[in-house]
Design a protein around this motif. Structure first.
Motif, PDB file in Angstrom:
ATOM      1  N   THR A 275      -1.595  -1.281  -1.037  1.00 55.88           N
ATOM      2  CA  THR A 275      -1.009  -2.237  -0.142  1.00 55.88           C
ATOM      3  C   THR A 275      -0.181  -2.640  -0.084  1.00 55.88           C
ATOM      4  O   THR A 275      -0.300  -3.330  -0.773  1.00 55.88           O
ATOM      5  CB  THR A 275      -2.431  -1.654   0.886  1.00 55.88           C
ATOM      6  OG1 THR A 275      -2.850  -1.625   1.480  1.00 55.88           O
ATOM      7  CG2 THR A 275      -1.084  -3.229   2.348  1.00 55.88           C
TER       8      THR A 275
ATOM      9  N   ASP B 224       0.315   5.451   5.381  1.00 55.80           N
ATOM     10  CA  ASP B 224      -0.597   6.227   3.872  1.00 55.80           C
ATOM     11  C   ASP B 224      -0.389   7.815   3.674  1.00 55.80           C
ATOM     12  O   ASP B 224       0.085   8.278   4.372  1.00 55.80           O
ATOM     13  CB  ASP B 224      -2.341   6.002   5.048  1.00 55.80           C
ATOM     14  CG  ASP B 224      -2.662   6.965   5.789  1.00 55.80           C
ATOM     15  OD1 ASP B 224      -2.408   6.240   7.011  1.00 55.80           O
ATOM     16  OD2 ASP B 224      -2.681   8.619   5.133  1.00 55.80           O
TER      17      ASP B 224
ATOM     18  N   VAL C 210      -6.546   0.896  -1.721  1.00 55.80           N
ATOM     19  CA  VAL C 210      -5.500   1.148  -1.523  1.00 55.80           C
ATOM     20  C   VAL C 210      -4.604   0.617  -1.679  1.00 55.80           C
ATOM     21  O   VAL C 210      -4.913  -0.864  -0.919  1.00 55.80           O
ATOM     22  CB  VAL C 210      -6.037   1.691  -0.033  1.00 55.80           C
ATOM     23  CG1 VAL C 210      -4.912   2.579   0.334  1.00 55.80           C
ATOM     24  CG2 VAL C 210      -7.079   2.751   0.072  1.00 55.80           C
TER      25      VAL C 210
ATOM     26  N   THR D 209      -2.600   5.249  -1.144  1.00 52.76           N
ATOM     27  CA  THR D 209      -1.184   3.916  -0.641  1.00 52.76           C
ATOM     28  C   THR D 209      -0.861   4.164   0.482  1.00 52.76           C
ATOM     29  O   THR D 209      -1.430   5.003   1.061  1.00 52.76           O
ATOM     30  CB  THR D 209       0.007   4.183  -1.410  1.00 52.76           C
ATOM     31  OG1 THR D 209       0.352   5.107  -1.038  1.00 52.76           O
ATOM     32  CG2 THR D 209      -0.217   4.346  -3.206  1.00 52.76           C
ATOM     33  N   CYS D 210      -0.354   3.061   1.173  1.00 51.60           N
ATOM     34  CA  CYS D 210      -0.710   2.623   2.890  1.00 51.60           C
ATOM     35  C   CYS D 210       0.832   1.270   2.746  1.00 51.60           C
ATOM     36  O   CYS D 210       0.755   0.271   1.102  1.00 51.60           O
ATOM     37  CB  CYS D 210      -1.493   1.755   3.102  1.00 51.60           C
ATOM     38  SG  CYS D 210      -1.819   1.627   4.546  1.00 51.60           S
TER      39      CYS D 210
ATOM     40  N   VAL E 267      -7.407   2.934   8.490  1.00 50.46           N
ATOM     41  CA  VAL E 267      -7.015   4.638   6.852  1.00 50.46           C
ATOM     42  C   VAL E 267      -8.425   3.995   6.117  1.00 50.46           C
ATOM     43  O   VAL E 267      -8.366   4.755   5.449  1.00 50.46           O
ATOM     44  CB  VAL E 267      -6.049   3.251   6.448  1.00 50.46           C
ATOM     45  CG1 VAL E 267      -5.223   3.910   5.194  1.00 50.46           C
ATOM     46  CG2 VAL E 267      -4.116   3.974   7.690  1.00 50.46           C
TER      47      VAL E 267
ATOM     48  N   ALA F 255      -6.353   7.790   1.721  1.00 49.05           N
ATOM     49  CA  ALA F 255      -5.588   7.030   0.919  1.00 49.05           C
ATOM     50  C   ALA F 255      -5.253   7.022  -0.484  1.00 49.05           C
ATOM     51  O   ALA F 255      -6.648   5.985  -0.499  1.00 49.05           O
ATOM     52  CB  ALA F 255      -4.443   6.504   1.597  1.00 49.05           C
TER      53      ALA F 255
END
Length: 534
Positions: free
Chosen positions: A430, A486, A428, A468-469, A460, A466
């Motif tokens: 981040t 997210d 993810v 993106t976060c 998450v 997700a």
């Protein structure tokens, strides 16, 4: 045997004596024999003009003990110190410099004195009283004593050279022994005891001690003692302020006391307990700062210390400081070894055990979805929930094993590290946006915040699906605001089954004096916002 032969024999006798104490006693014994005096004494002059040693002859031990303290170098004895010239008197009491005798002192009438010079310096004085069978000493007696004093000067110089050579040998042996003990891994207590014992032996002291600070107080403690009364004084504490040791620590300079029992700066309860008189204190220093003292003392009325003993003690103080610093370094090495081992265990738990449990949980969830038996599906879900609980417990254990995430970093750096680690392991993308000033103010709560962020990112990774976060820490009025959002699948807070993760999150926020708000919608992602008063 005539007087000339006696003087020749005296010179030979003195040349064969090597120890300084033996030379001093031999000198005064020979002076009495050659002049036929009843009593004699030899005073060694201290650097301050007083008397550092007083050797007698003609007195019984009982008579010597009844007289009490040795003379201070006043009266007629001080006259010869002030003016080092031969002095002959028929009636001591009639001389203007006479100050009388102390109680229990035997009566004395006639007097003959002469200085002993060694290498151009007056080392001491010979004192003779009461010539047997005569009213006083004559010219021949005075000449004989002057010749003997000249021979004594040579003998004293030779004895000093011999003792200096032997002292250097013992000093080198002691330093080698202490260095070997330190480098062989001996404990600091053992090394310090060795330092104190060798220092006391080499300076000829009755007692030696090492004083170090008591953590969190304004006190010093005798951590090591050696010699007379050592066991009774071990562990004694005394104030830094108003004590000689405290003065040495504050100034970093050594102190010599002629008589600690009469010095107002000496900590008298300690002095009285040890019956100490002459004493010297040198600083223990690390990186240029004094933190404790190495001290040596003689009993009251004992021999006073000089520059040679002071230099020796300073050398051993350096050895003691080295032993303490080496022990500190060893403890730090051991701490780092333990930390590395804990980091290794934590990494194996995280990368191996947790990932395996996570995979098992995912497999069970897949089985539950394709199972046609509702009861069996419920049992599988219960097992998955138990696996989740075990994973949470393991994560808590890992956090306890890995305090290093904050040990060498500021809070803002630790949060960024967590974000990078999460992105690498979950895939993810981040981003961490941190206000460093806010992070600095939250340092007291750093461990709790790291736990919150770690658990939220874990949720998450497991549930959000997700891409993106973002982790944001910013100032919002008088509060700090931690936000983790997210773009995952989200959920409906009103209808979704509430797990332990969200409840734990809210409880952690309350423990920090703040509150947690969870904002999520299906297909719109999730935002968790935690507000903490600054």
């Amino acid at each position: 045997m005539d007087r000339r032969d006696k003087l020749i024999e005296a010179g030979l006798a003195l040349s064969s004596e090597l120890s300084l104490s033996g030379v001093l006693q031999r000198i005064i014994d020979l002076a009495i024999e050659i002049t036929e005096a009843r009593y004699g004494a030899l005073a060694v002059i201290a650097p301050d003009g007083g008397v550092s040693e007083f050797v007698t002859s003609g007195l019984t031990p009982e008579e010597r003990a009844r007289i009490g303290d040795p003379p201070k170098g006043r009266g007629l004895l001080g006259e010869l110190i002030r003016d080092p010239q031969p002095l002959r008197i028929d009636d001591i009491s009639a001389h203007p410099a006479s100050s009388g005798f102390p109680p229990n002192h035997p009566p004395m009438t006639s007097f003959l004195g002469a200085p002993i010079e060694s290498q151009g310096t007056v080392f001491g004085n010979i004192y003779l009283t009461d010539k047997v069978g005569a009213a006083g000493f004559d010219d021949e007696d005075e000449q004989a004593v002057c010749v003997l004093a000249s021979q004594a000067g040579v003998a004293v110089w030779n004895a000093q050279l011999y003792e200096e050579t032997k002292r250097r040998e013992r000093w080198l042996d002691a330093v080698r022994e202490i260095a070997t003990a330190i480098l062989s891994g001996a404990g600091s207590d053992e090394a310090l005891r060795l330092v104190a014992r060798r220092a006391r032996e080499l300076v000829g002291a009755d007692f030696a001690s090492i004083a170090v600070p008591v953590p969190g107080t304004d006190q010093l403690v005798l951590a090591v003692t050696d010699g007379r009364g050592a066991e009774a004084l071990l562990g004694t504490t005394f104030p830094i302020a108003g004590s000689v040791s405290g003065e040495v620590v504050e100034t970093g300079r050594a102190v010599i006391l002629a008589d600690a029992s009469a010095d107002p700066n000496a900590y008298q309860p300690l002095v009285k307990a040890g019956d100490h008189g002459p004493a010297m204190f040198v600083p223990l220093s690390a990186q240029g700062l004094a933190f404790g003292t190495l001290a040596a003392a003689n009993l009251r009325h004992g021999r006073r210390f000089g520059d040679i003993e002071l230099r020796l003690l300073e050398t051993f103080a350096d050895q003691a400081a080295l032993a303490l610093e080496y022990a500190r370094a060893q403890r730090e090495v051991q701490r780092l070894i333990v930390m590395e081992d804990r980091e290794r265990i934590a990494k194996e738990l995280h990368d191996g055990v947790i990932q395996s449990l996570f995979a098992v949980g995912m497999g069970l969830q897949g089985t539950s979805l394709i199972s046609g038996d509702e009861e069996q599906a419920l049992r599988i879900e219960s097992s998955v929930a138990e696996i989740d609980r075990v994973i949470r417990d393991l994560r808590n254990y890992i956090f306890g094993l890995r305090p290093g995430i904050l040990a060498d970093r500021q809070l803002d750096q630790a949060i960024r590290h967590l974000a990078e680690e999460f992105a690498e392991k979950s895939g993810v993308t981040t981003v961490a946006e941190i206000d460093e000033s806010v992070a600095s103010e939250l340092t007291p709560h750093a461990h709790e915040l790291i736990q919150v962020i770690r658990e939220t990112l874990s949720n998450v990774g497991r549930h959000a699906q997700a891409a993106t976060c973002r982790v944001t820490l910013r100032r919002r009025g008088a509060d700090a605001e931690l936000e983790i959002d997210d773009d995952g699948q989200g959920f409906d807070p009103d209808t979704a089954k509430r797990g332990d993760g969200l409840s734990n999150l809210e409880k952690r926020a309350e423990a920090l004096g703040g509150r947690a708000v969870i904002d999520s919608s299906p297909e719109q992602g999730t935002t968790i916002r935690i507000t903490i008063p600054l």
